[in-house]
Design a protein around this motif. Structure first.
Motif, PDB file in Angstrom:
ATOM      1  N   SER A   1       0.845  -1.199   0.000  1.00 27.34           N
ATOM      2  CA  SER A   1       0.000   0.000   0.000  1.00 27.34           C
ATOM      3  C   SER A   1       0.879   1.246   0.000  1.00 27.34           C
ATOM      4  N   ALA A   2       0.298   2.371  -0.355  1.00 30.26           N
ATOM      5  CA  ALA A   2       1.031   3.638  -0.352  1.00 30.26           C
ATOM      6  C   ALA A   2       1.546   3.949   1.048  1.00 30.26           C
ATOM      7  N   ASP A   3       0.783   3.613   2.083  1.00 33.04           N
ATOM      8  CA  ASP A   3       1.208   3.844   3.463  1.00 33.04           C
ATOM      9  C   ASP A   3       2.463   3.048   3.795  1.00 33.04           C
ATOM     10  N   ASP A   4       2.493   1.788   3.362  1.00 27.51           N
ATOM     11  CA  ASP A   4       3.665   0.952   3.627  1.00 27.51           C
ATOM     12  C   ASP A   4       4.879   1.455   2.851  1.00 27.51           C
ATOM     13  N   ARG A   5       4.689   1.784   1.572  1.00 31.14           N
ATOM     14  CA  ARG A   5       5.806   2.307   0.768  1.00 31.14           C
ATOM     15  C   ARG A   5       6.328   3.602   1.374  1.00 31.14           C
ATOM     16  N   GLU A   6       5.418   4.428   1.850  1.00 27.20           N
ATOM     17  CA  GLU A   6       5.780   5.715   2.425  1.00 27.20           C
ATOM     18  C   GLU A   6       6.687   5.550   3.643  1.00 27.20           C
ATOM     19  N   VAL A   7       6.285   4.716   4.580  1.00 26.88           N
ATOM     20  CA  VAL A   7       7.072   4.563   5.809  1.00 26.88           C
ATOM     21  C   VAL A   7       8.417   3.906   5.502  1.00 26.88           C
ATOM     22  N   LEU A   8       8.450   2.953   4.579  1.00 23.82           N
ATOM     23  CA  LEU A   8       9.719   2.335   4.188  1.00 23.82           C
ATOM     24  C   LEU A   8      10.636   3.337   3.503  1.00 23.82           C
ATOM     25  N   ALA A   9      10.080   4.160   2.626  1.00 26.12           N
ATOM     26  CA  ALA A   9      10.886   5.161   1.922  1.00 26.12           C
ATOM     27  C   ALA A   9      11.458   6.190   2.883  1.00 26.12           C
ATOM     28  N   LEU A  10      10.649   6.660   3.789  1.00 25.29           N
ATOM     29  CA  LEU A  10      11.136   7.657   4.746  1.00 25.29           C
ATOM     30  C   LEU A  10      12.231   7.082   5.631  1.00 25.29           C
ATOM     31  N   TYR A  11      12.085   5.837   6.038  1.00 19.84           N
ATOM     32  CA  TYR A  11      13.051   5.246   6.952  1.00 19.84           C
ATOM     33  C   TYR A  11      14.328   4.797   6.235  1.00 19.84           C
ATOM     34  N   TYR A  12      14.189   4.045   5.148  1.00 17.44           N
ATOM     35  CA  TYR A  12      15.362   3.459   4.495  1.00 17.44           C
ATOM     36  C   TYR A  12      15.984   4.336   3.421  1.00 17.44           C
ATOM     37  N   VAL A  13      15.179   5.034   2.663  1.00 14.44           N
ATOM     38  CA  VAL A  13      15.718   5.862   1.589  1.00 14.44           C
ATOM     39  C   VAL A  13      16.091   7.248   2.104  1.00 14.44           C
ATOM     40  N   GLN A  14      15.176   7.867   2.840  1.00 13.81           N
ATOM     41  CA  GLN A  14      15.426   9.215   3.347  1.00 13.81           C
ATOM     42  C   GLN A  14      16.268   9.207   4.620  1.00 13.81           C
TER      43      GLN A  14
ATOM     44  N   ALA B   1       7.327  10.318  12.399  1.00 19.77           N
ATOM     45  CA  ALA B   1       6.104  10.583  13.161  1.00 19.77           C
ATOM     46  C   ALA B   1       5.677  12.035  12.994  1.00 19.77           C
ATOM     47  N   GLN B   2       6.647  12.956  12.961  1.00 17.28           N
ATOM     48  CA  GLN B   2       6.317  14.366  12.752  1.00 17.28           C
ATOM     49  C   GLN B   2       5.736  14.589  11.357  1.00 17.28           C
ATOM     50  N   VAL B   3       6.332  13.946  10.345  1.00 17.99           N
ATOM     51  CA  VAL B   3       5.839  14.105   8.974  1.00 17.99           C
ATOM     52  C   VAL B   3       4.424  13.542   8.839  1.00 17.99           C
ATOM     53  N   LEU B   4       4.199  12.370   9.427  1.00 19.01           N
ATOM     54  CA  LEU B   4       2.908  11.693   9.267  1.00 19.01           C
ATOM     55  C   LEU B   4       1.873  12.116  10.296  1.00 19.01           C
ATOM     56  N   GLY B   5       2.315  12.834  11.320  1.00 17.51           N
ATOM     57  CA  GLY B   5       1.381  13.313  12.333  1.00 17.51           C
ATOM     58  C   GLY B   5       0.852  12.223  13.247  1.00 17.51           C
TER      59      GLY B   5
ATOM     60  N   PRO C   1       5.609   8.091  17.521  1.00 16.10           N
ATOM     61  CA  PRO C   1       6.753   7.275  17.082  1.00 16.10           C
ATOM     62  C   PRO C   1       6.499   5.775  17.235  1.00 16.10           C
ATOM     63  N   GLY C   2       5.774   5.382  18.266  1.00 21.87           N
ATOM     64  CA  GLY C   2       5.446   3.968  18.437  1.00 21.87           C
ATOM     65  C   GLY C   2       4.609   3.432  17.292  1.00 21.87           C
ATOM     66  N   THR C   3       3.729   4.258  16.779  1.00 24.45           N
ATOM     67  CA  THR C   3       2.913   3.878  15.624  1.00 24.45           C
ATOM     68  C   THR C   3       3.801   3.650  14.412  1.00 24.45           C
ATOM     69  N   ILE C   4       4.796   4.508  14.257  1.00 23.17           N
ATOM     70  CA  ILE C   4       5.727   4.375  13.123  1.00 23.17           C
ATOM     71  C   ILE C   4       6.515   3.079  13.241  1.00 23.17           C
ATOM     72  N   MET C   5       6.965   2.758  14.464  1.00 28.41           N
ATOM     73  CA  MET C   5       7.712   1.515  14.653  1.00 28.41           C
ATOM     74  C   MET C   5       6.852   0.314  14.283  1.00 28.41           C
ATOM     75  N   ALA C   6       5.596   0.334  14.663  1.00 33.11           N
ATOM     76  CA  ALA C   6       4.685  -0.763  14.328  1.00 33.11           C
ATOM     77  C   ALA C   6       4.442  -0.827  12.820  1.00 33.11           C
ATOM     78  N   ARG C   7       4.244   0.336  12.197  1.00 32.52           N
ATOM     79  CA  ARG C   7       4.019   0.365  10.751  1.00 32.52           C
ATOM     80  C   ARG C   7       5.256  -0.117  10.000  1.00 32.52           C
ATOM     81  N   LEU C   8       6.442   0.264  10.472  1.00 27.24           N
ATOM     82  CA  LEU C   8       7.683  -0.208   9.852  1.00 27.24           C
ATOM     83  C   LEU C   8       7.791  -1.724   9.944  1.00 27.24           C
ATOM     84  N   PHE C   9       7.500  -2.252  11.107  1.00 30.99           N
ATOM     85  CA  PHE C   9       7.567  -3.694  11.308  1.00 30.99           C
ATOM     86  C   PHE C   9       6.621  -4.412  10.338  1.00 30.99           C
ATOM     87  N   ARG C  10       5.372  -3.948  10.282  1.00 27.99           N
ATOM     88  CA  ARG C  10       4.387  -4.594   9.405  1.00 27.99           C
ATOM     89  C   ARG C  10       4.777  -4.454   7.934  1.00 27.99           C
TER      90      ARG C  10
END
Length: 188
Positions: free
Chosen positions: A136-149, A157-161, A164-173
């Motif tokens: 999904s776009a959400d999954d690609r987004e979090v992966l791109a921000l973490y690994y590419v950017q 978490a600031q970008v997505l509003g 940070p715990g939510t971001i960690m969970a989304r990254l894991f998934r």
């Protein structure tokens, strides 16, 4: 006050740009244009659309510079604008087209050591891009921000509003989905 300087290197440029100095805003754009374009390209998978979204993001940043909160990192503010523009475009799309990328890969210059190494690297890239395209776009987004950017979970978490715990969970998934997708593509 010395602690504020490294955290907000763009503060002087923002102040100058607000006073109407075009070179100051140009400096701000140069400092974040690669990550902004990279995020848009990762989310949209289309170079022309990514370039257009990046331009629109900088235009909106310029138009809303008076609303920018100096306490917030400028780059993350522009990344949030970019993200919102990308999500708006993705909502308007009926289907993500990945075929356009395939033809572009053959014409891009490369610094391949050998044809065999190039073929292997190209196949790996294609497999990764194909697997990413299924997310999904959400999954690609979090992966791109973490690994590419190379953003921290706090910055994402600031970008997505969100927290940070939510971001960690989304990254894991997202990593798990990508791992499963890559493992199902391997045997072919």
């Amino acid at each position: 006050m010395a602690d504020d300087a490294p955290a907000t290197p763009w503060k002087a440029d923002v102040a100058a740009a607000r006073r109407g100095d075009p070179s100051a805003f140009e400096s701000l754009v140069r400092s974040v244009q690669r990550p902004v374009y990279g995020l848009a390209l990762r989310l949209l998978a289309n170079e022309a659309e990514a370039a257009e979204i990046a331009q629109e993001a900088f235009l909106r940043a310029y138009q809303n510079l008076h609303k920018y909160d100096d306490a917030r990192p400028f780059d993350l503010w522009v990344m949030a604008i970019t993200r919102n523009l990308c999500l708006d475009l993705l909502r308007r799309r009926t289907k993500v087209k990945t075929e356009e990328l395939e033809s572009m890969k053959e014409v891009l210059p490369s610094g391949e050591a050998s044809l065999e190494d190039g073929a292997i690297a190209r196949q790996e890239r294609q497999s990764l891009e194909a697997a990413l395209a299924t997310l999904s776009a959400d999954d690609r987004e979090v992966l791109a921000l973490y690994y590419v950017q190379k953003r921290t979970t706090k910055e994402i978490a600031q970008v997505l509003g969100c927290a940070p715990g939510t971001i960690m969970a989304r990254l894991f998934r997202a990593r798990e989905k990508l791992r499963k997708q890559m493992s199902t593509e391997e045997p072919t």
